[in-house]
Design a protein around this motif. Structure first.
Motif, PDB file in Angstrom:
ATOM      1  N   ILE A  24      32.746  44.190  38.503  1.00 57.45           N
ATOM      2  CA  ILE A  24      33.912  43.608  37.835  1.00 57.45           C
ATOM      3  C   ILE A  24      33.675  43.835  36.350  1.00 57.45           C
ATOM      4  O   ILE A  24      32.722  43.323  35.774  1.00 57.45           O
ATOM      5  CB  ILE A  24      34.073  42.105  38.152  1.00 57.45           C
ATOM      6  CG1 ILE A  24      34.435  41.914  39.619  1.00 57.45           C
ATOM      7  CG2 ILE A  24      35.134  41.482  37.248  1.00 57.45           C
ATOM      8  CD1 ILE A  24      34.550  40.472  40.057  1.00 57.45           C
TER       9      ILE A  24
ATOM     10  N   ALA B 294      31.663  37.132  43.658  1.00 56.75           N
ATOM     11  CA  ALA B 294      32.321  37.439  42.383  1.00 56.75           C
ATOM     12  C   ALA B 294      31.308  37.384  41.242  1.00 56.75           C
ATOM     13  O   ALA B 294      31.316  38.248  40.353  1.00 56.75           O
ATOM     14  CB  ALA B 294      33.474  36.475  42.132  1.00 56.75           C
TER      15      ALA B 294
ATOM     16  N   THR C  19      49.347  34.156  42.307  1.00 58.12           N
ATOM     17  CA  THR C  19      48.613  33.812  43.537  1.00 58.12           C
ATOM     18  C   THR C  19      49.424  32.947  44.493  1.00 58.12           C
ATOM     19  O   THR C  19      49.072  32.845  45.670  1.00 58.12           O
ATOM     20  CB  THR C  19      47.315  33.039  43.217  1.00 58.12           C
ATOM     21  OG1 THR C  19      47.649  31.739  42.724  1.00 58.12           O
ATOM     22  CG2 THR C  19      46.445  33.780  42.223  1.00 58.12           C
TER      23      THR C  19
ATOM     24  N   CYS D  38      30.199  40.498  38.803  1.00 55.84           N
ATOM     25  CA  CYS D  38      30.239  40.439  37.336  1.00 55.84           C
ATOM     26  C   CYS D  38      28.891  40.855  36.757  1.00 55.84           C
ATOM     27  O   CYS D  38      28.829  41.611  35.774  1.00 55.84           O
ATOM     28  CB  CYS D  38      30.593  39.029  36.863  1.00 55.84           C
ATOM     29  SG  CYS D  38      32.319  38.589  37.136  1.00 55.84           S
TER      30      CYS D  38
ATOM     31  N   LEU E 102      40.067  44.578  39.047  1.00 47.96           N
ATOM     32  CA  LEU E 102      39.946  43.274  39.703  1.00 47.96           C
ATOM     33  C   LEU E 102      39.757  42.244  38.601  1.00 47.96           C
ATOM     34  O   LEU E 102      38.834  42.358  37.783  1.00 47.96           O
ATOM     35  CB  LEU E 102      38.753  43.294  40.652  1.00 47.96           C
ATOM     36  CG  LEU E 102      38.584  42.116  41.598  1.00 47.96           C
ATOM     37  CD1 LEU E 102      39.803  41.976  42.517  1.00 47.96           C
ATOM     38  CD2 LEU E 102      37.324  42.301  42.432  1.00 47.96           C
ATOM     39  N   GLU E 103      40.649  41.233  38.574  1.00 53.10           N
ATOM     40  CA  GLU E 103      40.614  40.280  37.467  1.00 53.10           C
ATOM     41  C   GLU E 103      41.181  38.925  37.877  1.00 53.10           C
ATOM     42  O   GLU E 103      41.791  38.800  38.931  1.00 53.10           O
ATOM     43  CB  GLU E 103      41.389  40.838  36.271  1.00 53.10           C
ATOM     44  CG  GLU E 103      42.825  41.203  36.577  1.00 53.10           C
ATOM     45  CD  GLU E 103      43.483  42.003  35.471  1.00 53.10           C
ATOM     46  OE1 GLU E 103      43.769  41.392  34.408  1.00 53.10           O
ATOM     47  OE2 GLU E 103      43.729  43.199  35.662  1.00 53.10           O
ATOM     48  N   ILE E 104      40.962  37.944  37.018  1.00 48.03           N
ATOM     49  CA  ILE E 104      41.553  36.636  37.256  1.00 48.03           C
ATOM     50  C   ILE E 104      43.060  36.719  36.982  1.00 48.03           C
ATOM     51  O   ILE E 104      43.503  37.567  36.205  1.00 48.03           O
ATOM     52  CB  ILE E 104      40.912  35.538  36.368  1.00 48.03           C
ATOM     53  CG1 ILE E 104      41.081  35.843  34.875  1.00 48.03           C
ATOM     54  CG2 ILE E 104      39.457  35.314  36.739  1.00 48.03           C
ATOM     55  CD1 ILE E 104      40.620  34.740  33.940  1.00 48.03           C
TER      56      ILE E 104
ATOM     57  N   THR F 199      37.532  38.074  33.050  1.00 44.40           N
ATOM     58  CA  THR F 199      37.087  37.686  34.389  1.00 44.40           C
ATOM     59  C   THR F 199      35.591  37.422  34.394  1.00 44.40           C
ATOM     60  O   THR F 199      35.136  36.409  34.944  1.00 44.40           O
ATOM     61  CB  THR F 199      37.465  38.779  35.404  1.00 44.40           C
ATOM     62  OG1 THR F 199      38.881  38.967  35.344  1.00 44.40           O
ATOM     63  CG2 THR F 199      37.034  38.402  36.807  1.00 44.40           C
TER      64      THR F 199
ATOM     65  N   LEU G   3      40.752  30.936  36.815  1.00 43.51           N
ATOM     66  CA  LEU G   3      39.943  31.282  37.981  1.00 43.51           C
ATOM     67  C   LEU G   3      40.211  30.237  39.065  1.00 43.51           C
ATOM     68  O   LEU G   3      39.762  29.096  38.961  1.00 43.51           O
ATOM     69  CB  LEU G   3      38.456  31.294  37.628  1.00 43.51           C
ATOM     70  CG  LEU G   3      37.503  31.591  38.776  1.00 43.51           C
ATOM     71  CD1 LEU G   3      37.698  33.017  39.296  1.00 43.51           C
ATOM     72  CD2 LEU G   3      36.056  31.367  38.356  1.00 43.51           C
TER      73      LEU G   3
ATOM     74  N   ARG H 229      44.149  42.235  42.077  1.00 42.63           N
ATOM     75  CA  ARG H 229      43.865  43.646  41.847  1.00 42.63           C
ATOM     76  C   ARG H 229      45.189  44.289  41.451  1.00 42.63           C
ATOM     77  O   ARG H 229      46.179  44.168  42.160  1.00 42.63           O
ATOM     78  CB  ARG H 229      43.317  44.310  43.110  1.00 42.63           C
ATOM     79  CG  ARG H 229      42.943  45.770  42.904  1.00 42.63           C
ATOM     80  CD  ARG H 229      42.404  46.429  44.179  1.00 42.63           C
ATOM     81  NE  ARG H 229      41.282  45.728  44.773  1.00 42.63           N
ATOM     82  CZ  ARG H 229      40.016  45.771  44.335  1.00 42.63           C
ATOM     83  NH1 ARG H 229      39.713  46.489  43.287  1.00 42.63           N
ATOM     84  NH2 ARG H 229      39.075  45.109  44.964  1.00 42.63           N
TER      85      ARG H 229
ATOM     86  N   LEU I 107      41.042  36.498  43.156  1.00 44.67           N
ATOM     87  CA  LEU I 107      41.256  37.424  42.051  1.00 44.67           C
ATOM     88  C   LEU I 107      42.452  38.303  42.388  1.00 44.67           C
ATOM     89  O   LEU I 107      42.880  38.365  43.541  1.00 44.67           O
ATOM     90  CB  LEU I 107      40.005  38.277  41.827  1.00 44.67           C
ATOM     91  CG  LEU I 107      38.710  37.500  41.559  1.00 44.67           C
ATOM     92  CD1 LEU I 107      37.533  38.463  41.434  1.00 44.67           C
ATOM     93  CD2 LEU I 107      38.835  36.651  40.302  1.00 44.67           C
TER      94      LEU I 107
END
Length: 183
Positions: A167, A158, A103, A162, A78-80, A172, A55, A67, A65
């Motif tokens: 999410i 975020a 990233t 969650c 959508l995730e780390i 994540t 993260l 996608r 995050l």
């Protein structure tokens, strides 16, 4: 009497196992086991090398995050940033690699958030989670079969996503919930 007062060591003994599938991501074994009461049963086990996820959080408290489309669910998720471990690979180095690949960020400040076992009923997968702070920007290096969009948002958004289930990815959710202790 409470559950913690009684310690019972439950077990199964493997009698026989055969490999019924061996693929690129996992393999499957069919196991005959003897139960603690002497009866027998069958177990299907998915053997997976595991994964690592990270993260990333910038100095302004924003998370990053990714996608991407996930075939198993037929939709974008959508995730780390995360990826699977190569056999014998150190999870920390996999997390560092995935952070940069997905990233473009690098970090010299990682906090280990722990490991979790997503599907203990039939799979050996372990996912190792990290929090990355003090980010510096570099370049992404997607795998040839990855199509990813980077999504920046405040950590609190975020966290709320969650908690409301917007999410849905387990790694994540867990990374965000655990990171809340450090942010």
């Amino acid at each position: 009497m409470s559950e913690k007062d009684v310690k019972v060591n439950h077990f199964e003994t493997t009698v026989k196992e055969e490999e019924i599938y061996n693929g690129r991501v996992f393999r499957i074994g069919l196991r005959d086991v003897e139960l603690e009461n002497g009866e027998t049963s069958k177990r299907e086990i998915v053997y997976h090398n595991g994964g690592a996820g990270v993260l990333p959080v910038d100095t302004d408290g924003n998370v990053y995050l990714v996608r991407q489309y996930r075939c198993a669910f037929g939709e974008e998720v959508l995730e780390i940033p995360a990826g699977k471990l190569e056999k014998g690979e150190d999870p920390f180095f996999a997390a560092v690699r995935e952070l940069e690949e997905e990233t473009g960020f690098k970090s010299d400040s990682f906090i280990k958030l722990g490991e979790y076992w997503p599907t203990v009923g039939y799979c050996t997968e372990r996912v190792y989670l990290y929090l990355a702070k003090m980010l510096t920007k570099g370049e992404t290096h997607f795998d040839s079969d990855e199509f990813i969009s980077l999504v920046k948002m405040p950590f609190e958004k975020a966290y709320e996503m969650c908690m409301t289930g917007e999410i849905r990815d387990g790694k994540t959710q867990l990374a965000v919930l655990k990171a809340k202790n450090y942010l």
